[in-house]
Structure formats: C-alpha cells, structure tokens
Scaffold this motif. Structure first.
Motif, short mmCIF file in Angstrom:
data_model
loop_
_atom_site.label_atom_id
_atom_site.label_comp_id
_atom_site.label_asym_id
_atom_site.label_seq_id
_atom_site.Cartn_x
_atom_site.Cartn_y
_atom_site.Cartn_z
N VAL A 228 -30.25 -26.74 21.22
CA VAL A 228 -29.51 -27.89 20.72
C VAL A 228 -30.28 -29.19 20.97
CG1 VAL A 228 -27.44 -29.30 21.14
CG2 VAL A 228 -27.23 -26.83 20.84
N LEU A 229 -31.03 -29.24 22.08
CA LEU A 229 -31.78 -30.45 22.42
C LEU A 229 -33.20 -30.45 21.85
CD1 LEU A 229 -30.62 -31.08 26.11
CD2 LEU A 229 -29.79 -32.16 24.00
N GLY A 230 -33.53 -29.43 21.04
CA GLY A 230 -34.80 -29.45 20.33
C GLY A 230 -35.89 -28.56 20.88
N ALA A 231 -35.56 -27.67 21.81
CA ALA A 231 -36.57 -26.78 22.39
C ALA A 231 -36.74 -25.52 21.56
CB ALA A 231 -36.16 -26.40 23.81
N ASN A 232 -37.85 -24.84 21.76
CA ASN A 232 -38.08 -23.54 21.14
C ASN A 232 -37.44 -22.45 21.99
OD1 ASN A 232 -39.68 -24.71 19.13
ND2 ASN A 232 -41.54 -24.52 20.36
N ARG A 233 -36.71 -21.56 21.34
CA ARG A 233 -36.00 -20.50 22.05
C ARG A 233 -36.95 -19.64 22.90
NH1 ARG A 233 -31.03 -18.28 21.09
NH2 ARG A 233 -30.69 -16.18 21.91
N GLU A 234 -38.14 -19.37 22.35
CA GLU A 234 -39.08 -18.48 23.03
C GLU A 234 -39.55 -19.03 24.38
OE1 GLU A 234 -39.36 -19.55 19.93
OE2 GLU A 234 -38.96 -17.71 18.77
N THR A 235 -39.56 -20.34 24.53
CA THR A 235 -40.04 -20.95 25.76
C THR A 235 -39.23 -20.48 26.96
OG1 THR A 235 -40.82 -22.88 24.55
CG2 THR A 235 -40.51 -23.15 26.91
N PHE A 236 -37.95 -20.22 26.76
CA PHE A 236 -37.08 -19.85 27.88
C PHE A 236 -37.32 -18.42 28.36
CE2 PHE A 236 -35.17 -23.49 25.94
CZ PHE A 236 -34.77 -24.26 27.02
N SER A 237 -38.08 -17.65 27.59
CA SER A 237 -38.47 -16.31 28.04
C SER A 237 -39.76 -16.35 28.85
CB SER A 237 -38.66 -15.38 26.83
OG SER A 237 -37.47 -15.25 26.10
N GLY A 238 -40.36 -17.52 28.98
CA GLY A 238 -41.64 -17.66 29.65
C GLY A 238 -41.53 -18.13 31.09
N LEU A 239 -42.66 -18.61 31.61
CA LEU A 239 -42.75 -18.98 33.02
C LEU A 239 -41.82 -20.13 33.39
CD1 LEU A 239 -46.62 -18.80 33.46
CD2 LEU A 239 -44.93 -17.31 34.57
N SER A 240 -41.69 -21.12 32.52
CA SER A 240 -40.87 -22.29 32.84
C SER A 240 -39.38 -22.02 32.67
CB SER A 240 -41.28 -23.48 31.98
OG SER A 240 -41.12 -23.19 30.60
N GLY A 241 -39.05 -20.90 32.05
CA GLY A 241 -37.65 -20.50 31.88
C GLY A 241 -37.30 -19.35 32.81
N MET A 242 -37.46 -18.13 32.31
CA MET A 242 -37.14 -16.94 33.10
C MET A 242 -37.95 -16.88 34.39
SD MET A 242 -35.50 -14.25 33.79
CE MET A 242 -34.56 -13.55 32.43
N GLY A 243 -39.24 -17.22 34.31
CA GLY A 243 -40.08 -17.14 35.51
C GLY A 243 -39.57 -18.02 36.63
N ASP A 244 -39.30 -19.27 36.33
CA ASP A 244 -38.81 -20.20 37.34
C ASP A 244 -37.41 -19.82 37.80
OD1 ASP A 244 -38.96 -22.36 39.01
OD2 ASP A 244 -38.95 -23.89 37.45
N LEU A 245 -36.60 -19.31 36.87
CA LEU A 245 -35.24 -18.89 37.21
C LEU A 245 -35.25 -17.74 38.22
CD1 LEU A 245 -32.18 -18.85 36.81
CD2 LEU A 245 -32.53 -17.49 34.73
N ILE A 246 -36.11 -16.75 38.01
CA ILE A 246 -36.19 -15.62 38.95
C ILE A 246 -36.60 -16.11 40.34
CG2 ILE A 246 -37.50 -13.53 39.53
CD1 ILE A 246 -37.65 -12.99 36.49
N THR A 247 -37.66 -16.91 40.39
CA THR A 247 -38.15 -17.39 41.69
C THR A 247 -37.09 -18.19 42.42
OG1 THR A 247 -40.46 -17.42 41.00
CG2 THR A 247 -39.85 -18.89 42.79
N THR A 248 -36.45 -19.12 41.72
CA THR A 248 -35.48 -20.00 42.37
C THR A 248 -34.21 -19.26 42.77
OG1 THR A 248 -36.35 -21.76 40.96
CG2 THR A 248 -34.35 -22.25 42.17
N SER A 249 -33.89 -18.21 42.05
CA SER A 249 -32.68 -17.45 42.36
C SER A 249 -32.88 -16.49 43.54
CB SER A 249 -32.23 -16.65 41.13
OG SER A 249 -31.87 -17.51 40.07
N PHE A 250 -34.12 -16.03 43.76
CA PHE A 250 -34.36 -15.01 44.78
C PHE A 250 -35.05 -15.53 46.03
CE2 PHE A 250 -33.52 -12.19 41.21
CZ PHE A 250 -32.83 -11.17 41.82
N SER A 251 -35.80 -16.63 45.93
CA SER A 251 -36.58 -17.07 47.09
C SER A 251 -35.68 -17.60 48.21
CB SER A 251 -37.55 -18.17 46.68
OG SER A 251 -38.19 -18.72 47.82
#
Length: 333
Positions: A228-251
C-alpha cells in the motif's frame, strides 16, 4: 590519496559496533553521540560503557565533540539513532549538509507526520540520488564477535548502493543491493512489531507452532502494508523482511522480543521502560502502523492486538484469544 570519511551519528549499541567494524576495515570513521551525557562518557573513557561495555574505541576512530565537527569533510553520513530523534537530527544535518555528502539511514521506524517510512523525509531534505537506507538481520552483539552477517542497502541511485556495498562488505559482512527503498526500510521497521508478538508467545509458553504462526502471519501484515505504501512484495521475502523478522523474533539480544516476553509475564510497559537501557522501536512503530493501517484500510490484526496490549486494554492472554477467534478465511487473500 585520502580515504573518504564515514561519520556515524548515534553511538548506541549498533552505531558503536558499526564504528568498530568499519575501523577494522581500515577505513576512516568518526563516531558522534548527540546526547551530551553519553557523548561526554565516551570521550572520557574512549569506550561506550552504557551500550557496548568492554570494547574500547581505538584512537583511529575519531570522536568529534560537536555535530559540526562530525559532518565537516565527511563523504558519508550514517544515521544510526532512535526514531524519536530522527526529526531534530535530520533538521540539523540538513542545515550543515553539503550537496556531495551521502546520507545513509540505519534508523528503523515510521514517520508520524508523513505516514510513511523515514526515507520520504530524507528525500524531502536531501537529493534522493544521495540517499540510501540499510536494513537486515544484524544483531550487533554477534557482529562485534566477528560472526557472519548480511544486510541490504537500497537506493534509487544504483551506483550509490553499489559504492556502499563495496565500502562495507567483507568476509564477515556481506551486503546486497536493492532499488526498493520503501520495501527495505519498511521491512526493518514493521518486523519489530511482530517480534514483540513473538516475545509474548515465548513469555506465555505457547510453543513453536504458535510462534511460527505469528511470524508467518505477521509477514503477511508487513507485506500488505508495504504494498500500500509503494514497496515491492518480493522485498519482504528477503533479508530486510523475513530475514530481519526471524533474527529479531528469535534472538535473546532482541529488545523487542524481550519486551514482549516481559509483557507476557505481567509487567506493564511503564515498568519495563524504567530499566530498559536501549529503545525497543516496536512500541512506537506499532502505534503508528495501526494508525496508518486504519487510514489506508490495511488489515493488520496482530498489530492491532499488540497496540491494545501495550495500551493495557487487553492482556496478552486476551490478545491471543482475540486472534484465534477471528473469522475464518483462506491463507492467501
């Protein structure tokens, strides 16, 4: 030939770690702390005893006493500050900025006034071709130990992104590039909300199934807001999306996960804030994201529940019940 100077604005845990890492690459780096009390302590001890004790700052790292000194002659200005300070600091930088200087934002948050990611403000203040954002799974306490990590630098200027990639990459730290500035920065900001939820799941002892559900459904919320804010959907499957989410949720070093765990154990937000040394950005981001989601008609049920828990209108147990009792629907819609 003189080396290009990198100035880091913000000497928290990540800013200080970044300065030490860049110094280890034999690059010219300055570290400036805007808060007087913290800056005076760092100048006195040449060590960040508040945010990164036990890691003295080599004399090769410059420690300017004023922001004017910090910015003068710098080629790159790395902004590594809590989002609460973003407006006053970027205002000050814009007053002193030279057109050749590159602005690289590491701050993770949302813009309360513009209802967007923080890059919109940077584009308003500076030449967009001289602006980049960096985000990814980068827990400072692992990087300071020399453990391998990756991140993403995004800019509308591909040459700038590639230049920063070259500046920061090493055998320890691998940097990828992206043209999706909005997606990279929103992944870094919104994942903190979901990490809070993951911490609550941990604190309540709800198990790995529940945590997997929170992370995957949370990623869907992040993606919907991003699109909605203009981002590409695919970006959230990458390091700055899923990658950062996994690290921040588990560390165990994640401030947002820790805050969620403590909420689940019955502590109030105000009690937790009293003894937290560093800022958990997910609190402010959740409140802003809920406001933007309602304005843009984006469904973000986990975010809504997290805000209710933070504000004390729901207990963590009630929040879980509310999510589980939502109307049934397809997984992808």
């Amino acid at each position: 030939m003189e080396q290009e100077i990198i100035t880091i604005i913000g000497a928290g845990n990540w800013g200080t770690t970044l300065a030490l890492y860049i110094d280890s690459l034999k690059r010219s780096v300055r570290l400036f702390e805007p808060v007087d009390r913290n800056r005076n302590s760092i100048l006195k001890h040449r060590e960040n005893k508040t945010y990164l004790p036990g890691h003295p700052l080599p004399w090769s790292i410059e420690l300017p006493e004023s922001i004017n000194q910090a910015l003068q002659g710098a080629e790159y200005i790395f902004i590594v500050i809590p989002s609460d300070f973003f407006y006053p600091l970027t205002d000050k930088i814009s007053e002193l900025w030279n057109p050749h200087q590159k602005i690289v934002n590491f701050t993770k948050g949302l813009d309360e006034k513009l209802k967007t990611g923080l890059s919109t403000r940077l584009f308003n203040l500076f030449d967009p071709d001289n602006v980049a954002v960096i985000s990814g799974p980068t827990i400072a306490r692992e990087i300071i130990k020399g453990l391998p990590a990756t991140t993403v630098v995004a800019s509308v200027n591909q040459k700038l992104a590639e230049k920063i990639q070259q500046l920061l990459s090493s055998e320890q730290f691998r940097v990828y590039t992206s043209a999706d500035v909005v997606g990279v920065e929103l992944g870094g900001a919104l994942k903190n909300i979901i990490a809070l939820a993951g911490g609550i799941v941990e604190g309540l002892g709800l198990g790995n199934n529940a945590k997997a559900a929170v992370i995957t459904r949370g990623l869907m919320e992040m993606t919907r807001m991003g699109e909605v804010l203009g981002a590409n959907r695919e970006t959230f499957s990458g390091l700055s999306g899923m990658g950062d989410l996994i690290t921040t949720s588990f560390s165990k070093f994640s401030r947002n996960r820790t805050l969620g765990e403590r909420l689940a154990r019955g502590e109030s937000l105000e009690e937790i804030k009293l003894d937290m040394v560093e800022v958990a950005e997910g609190v402010r981001t959740a409140i802003l994201a809920k406001s933007i989601a309602r304005e843009k008609n984006v469904e973000m049920p986990i975010t809504e529940v997290i805000v209710d828990i933070l504000q004390g209108t729901l207990t963590p147990e009630q929040g879980v019940k509310k999510l589980m009792e939502r109307s049934l629907k397809p997984e992808i819609w």
